[in-house]
Each structure stands twice: as C-alpha cells, then as structure tokens.
Design a protein around this motif. Structure first.
Motif, short mmCIF file in Angstrom:
data_model
loop_
_atom_site.label_atom_id
_atom_site.label_comp_id
_atom_site.label_asym_id
_atom_site.label_seq_id
_atom_site.Cartn_x
_atom_site.Cartn_y
_atom_site.Cartn_z
N VAL A 176 5.28 25.95 19.66
CA VAL A 176 6.45 25.83 18.80
C VAL A 176 6.25 24.71 17.80
CG1 VAL A 176 8.92 25.30 18.76
CG2 VAL A 176 8.00 26.80 20.54
N ALA A 177 5.80 23.57 18.28
CA ALA A 177 5.65 22.40 17.42
C ALA A 177 4.50 22.59 16.43
CB ALA A 177 5.40 21.15 18.26
N GLU A 178 4.77 22.29 15.17
CA GLU A 178 3.76 22.43 14.12
C GLU A 178 2.49 21.63 14.43
OE1 GLU A 178 3.77 24.37 11.38
OE2 GLU A 178 5.76 25.19 11.78
N GLN A 179 2.67 20.40 14.99
CA GLN A 179 1.49 19.59 15.29
C GLN A 179 0.63 20.24 16.38
OE1 GLN A 179 4.64 18.35 16.00
NE2 GLN A 179 4.63 17.35 17.99
N ASN A 180 1.25 20.97 17.30
CA ASN A 180 0.47 21.68 18.32
C ASN A 180 -0.27 22.86 17.70
OD1 ASN A 180 1.43 19.85 20.17
ND2 ASN A 180 2.92 21.25 21.05
N VAL A 181 0.39 23.56 16.78
CA VAL A 181 -0.28 24.67 16.09
C VAL A 181 -1.51 24.15 15.35
CG1 VAL A 181 -0.04 26.40 14.27
CG2 VAL A 181 1.85 26.02 15.88
N ARG A 182 -1.35 23.02 14.65
CA ARG A 182 -2.50 22.44 13.93
C ARG A 182 -3.60 22.01 14.90
NH1 ARG A 182 1.81 20.38 10.99
NH2 ARG A 182 1.70 18.36 12.02
N LEU A 183 -3.22 21.45 16.05
CA LEU A 183 -4.21 21.05 17.06
C LEU A 183 -5.02 22.26 17.51
CD1 LEU A 183 -5.47 19.17 19.27
CD2 LEU A 183 -3.52 19.82 20.69
N TYR A 184 -4.34 23.33 17.84
CA TYR A 184 -5.04 24.54 18.28
C TYR A 184 -5.94 25.09 17.18
CZ TYR A 184 -2.03 24.62 22.41
OH TYR A 184 -1.39 24.30 23.58
N GLN A 185 -5.46 25.06 15.95
CA GLN A 185 -6.28 25.56 14.84
C GLN A 185 -7.53 24.70 14.66
OE1 GLN A 185 -3.04 25.72 11.91
NE2 GLN A 185 -3.36 27.92 11.76
N LYS A 186 -7.41 23.39 14.84
CA LYS A 186 -8.59 22.52 14.76
C LYS A 186 -9.61 22.85 15.84
CE LYS A 186 -6.39 18.53 12.60
NZ LYS A 186 -5.93 17.15 12.79
N CYS A 187 -9.12 23.39 16.96
CA CYS A 187 -10.00 23.75 18.07
C CYS A 187 -10.56 25.17 17.91
CB CYS A 187 -9.25 23.65 19.39
SG CYS A 187 -8.79 21.97 19.85
N GLY A 188 -10.24 25.84 16.80
CA GLY A 188 -10.79 27.16 16.54
C GLY A 188 -9.84 28.32 16.77
N PHE A 189 -8.62 28.07 17.20
CA PHE A 189 -7.65 29.14 17.42
C PHE A 189 -7.17 29.69 16.08
CE2 PHE A 189 -7.56 27.04 21.45
CZ PHE A 189 -7.12 27.97 22.38
N LYS A 190 -6.84 30.97 16.07
CA LYS A 190 -6.27 31.64 14.90
C LYS A 190 -4.88 32.15 15.26
CE LYS A 190 -10.27 31.72 12.60
NZ LYS A 190 -10.69 30.41 12.35
N ILE A 191 -3.95 32.01 14.31
CA ILE A 191 -2.61 32.54 14.53
C ILE A 191 -2.69 34.07 14.49
CG2 ILE A 191 -0.27 32.74 13.58
CD1 ILE A 191 -0.62 29.88 12.46
N ILE A 192 -2.19 34.70 15.55
CA ILE A 192 -2.21 36.17 15.60
C ILE A 192 -0.82 36.76 15.36
CG2 ILE A 192 -4.28 36.41 17.01
CD1 ILE A 192 -2.46 36.73 19.47
N SER A 193 0.23 35.98 15.62
CA SER A 193 1.59 36.45 15.34
C SER A 193 2.56 35.28 15.42
CB SER A 193 2.00 37.57 16.29
OG SER A 193 2.00 37.13 17.62
N LYS A 194 3.78 35.57 14.96
CA LYS A 194 4.83 34.56 14.96
C LYS A 194 6.13 35.27 15.33
CE LYS A 194 7.02 31.36 11.68
NZ LYS A 194 7.01 30.91 10.27
N GLU A 195 6.89 34.68 16.22
CA GLU A 195 8.16 35.25 16.67
C GLU A 195 9.28 34.28 16.31
OE1 GLU A 195 10.70 37.64 17.75
OE2 GLU A 195 8.80 38.32 18.60
N GLU A 196 10.35 34.78 15.70
CA GLU A 196 11.46 33.91 15.31
C GLU A 196 12.80 34.37 15.86
OE1 GLU A 196 11.39 32.05 11.44
OE2 GLU A 196 9.58 33.18 10.97
N ALA A 197 12.81 35.33 16.76
CA ALA A 197 14.05 35.92 17.26
C ALA A 197 14.89 34.96 18.10
CB ALA A 197 13.75 37.18 18.05
N LEU A 198 14.33 33.86 18.55
CA LEU A 198 15.08 32.93 19.41
C LEU A 198 15.73 31.79 18.64
CD1 LEU A 198 12.57 32.80 22.39
CD2 LEU A 198 14.75 34.02 22.29
N GLY A 199 15.58 31.79 17.33
CA GLY A 199 16.19 30.73 16.53
C GLY A 199 15.24 29.62 16.16
N PHE A 200 14.03 29.67 16.67
CA PHE A 200 12.97 28.73 16.31
C PHE A 200 11.66 29.49 16.36
CE2 PHE A 200 13.88 28.25 20.82
CZ PHE A 200 12.64 28.38 21.40
N PRO A 201 10.68 29.10 15.55
CA PRO A 201 9.43 29.86 15.52
C PRO A 201 8.55 29.59 16.75
CG PRO A 201 9.28 28.00 14.03
CD PRO A 201 10.69 28.01 14.57
#
Length: 193
Positions: A161-186
């Motif tokens: 959920v946290a943007e800084q965690n998304v960036r951390l995972y991306q630095k480790c080689g992860f790619k975003i495969i999808s995004k869900e916003e139905a709960l009121g937060f991404p």
C-alpha cells in the motif's frame, strides 16, 4: 539473515508491532485491526496469527541483528484444518471484530484475484523495529530473500500500500502487475520472476 525458530515468535511479534503500531493512515494492517482502545493488543493478535501462518505454511527470517523480519507463505502448501479454522475464528474475535469480518473477507477476495493460481512465494509481512527504520535493513532482507529463493524458480508476488514500499520492491526488481482501489486506498501487486 537467518531462519527464525519457534522460540523467536515473541521477538518477531515485537518487531512487527513496533513497525506497524505508529502507522495510523489507511493500509491493509489498519483495515484488519479494529481501531479502538485495544489497538495495540489487537495488533499483537494479528502478528501472532501471521507468525503461525508463516510457521505452518511458509518460512520466517530474522535479520542478523534481530531488528527486522520477514514472513513468507507458500499458498500452494496452505491447507484448511481445524487448527486454521480455530485461528481464523480467534482472529475475528480478538482482532477484527465480528461486525467487520465481511469487510475483511471482501478485501481477501479482491486481493486473491491478483495473485497467480500457480505455486508462488508470498511475503506476507516485513517489518523493522520502529527505531531502526530507514537504515536499509528491509531492503537488504528482501535482496537476501530473493537470492535465497532464486533456485526454487517460483515467482515472488507481494502486495503493498505504502508508496515507499512499492519503490523498495521495484528497486529489488519487482514489477507492478496490477493495482486495486476498491477498498478506498490503492493496493499494488508486484511480481518478481
């Protein structure tokens, strides 16, 4: 990084509570944990639940200095038993609150759509003692985890959920495969391999 033992449960729960208790904005943990005067105790119940899930259906790692941890689950190994049903009921009663169970089940259904049906590794939760945040321990653990599991040829899929965690995972080689916003937060779903 070292493999945790059963006797590390209290330490691991202490690390996770320390990491997540100060976070008050909307996220997956605060969605699950009922927000009332018993929040610290309820958060402890959640962390103990996650420890047990990882203990029975995955792996648990501690940083060398015992200041960070990561809990993995292998969903293809997970089984429903009387014990897991009892754990779920205890979580609903002591952490979520019965009136909020539907909301949590909705989150679970929404997120499960974004995980592969094939065997994969799912980091359930990762945390660093609050006073040690920002020292790179989480990133080092994730890189070690990737190296440790590289020979298993299983994709690693995580949600954040946290943007800084998304960036951390991306630095480790992860790619975003999808995004869900139905709960009121991404909620971002990322995959490696």
């Amino acid at each position: 990084m070292k493999t945790a033992s059963r006797s590390d449960k209290e330490l691991i729960c202490d690390i996770l509570v320390s990491a997540f208790l100060p976070i008050l904005e909307e996220n997956s943990i605060n969605l699950i944990v009922k927000q009332d005067a018993k929040r610290p105790q309820r958060m402890r119940v959640l962390m103990e639940y996650l420890f047990e899930k990882a203990w029975h259906f995955g792996e648990i790692y501690l940083s060398d200095g015992d200041r960070s941890c990561i809990l993995l689950k292998f969903p293809h190994r997970e089984k429903t038993t009387l014990r897991t049903i009892w754990m779920d009921l205890q979580l609903a009663h002591n952490c979520i609150g019965w009136t909020r169970v539907y909301k949590i089940l909705k989150r679970q259904r929404l997120t499960e759509r974004h995980y592969p049906k094939e065997p994969h590794i799912r980091p359930m939760i990762m945390g660093t003692l609050n006073e040690n945040k920002g020292n790179g321990a989480a990133a080092r653990m994730m890189l070690e985890l990737i190296t440790t599991h590289d020979d298993k040829h299983l994709p690693v899929v995580v949600d954040a959920v946290a943007e800084q965690n998304v960036r951390l995972y991306q630095k480790c080689g992860f790619k975003i495969i999808s995004k869900e916003e139905a709960l009121g937060f991404p909620i971002y779903f990322l995959r490696l391999n």
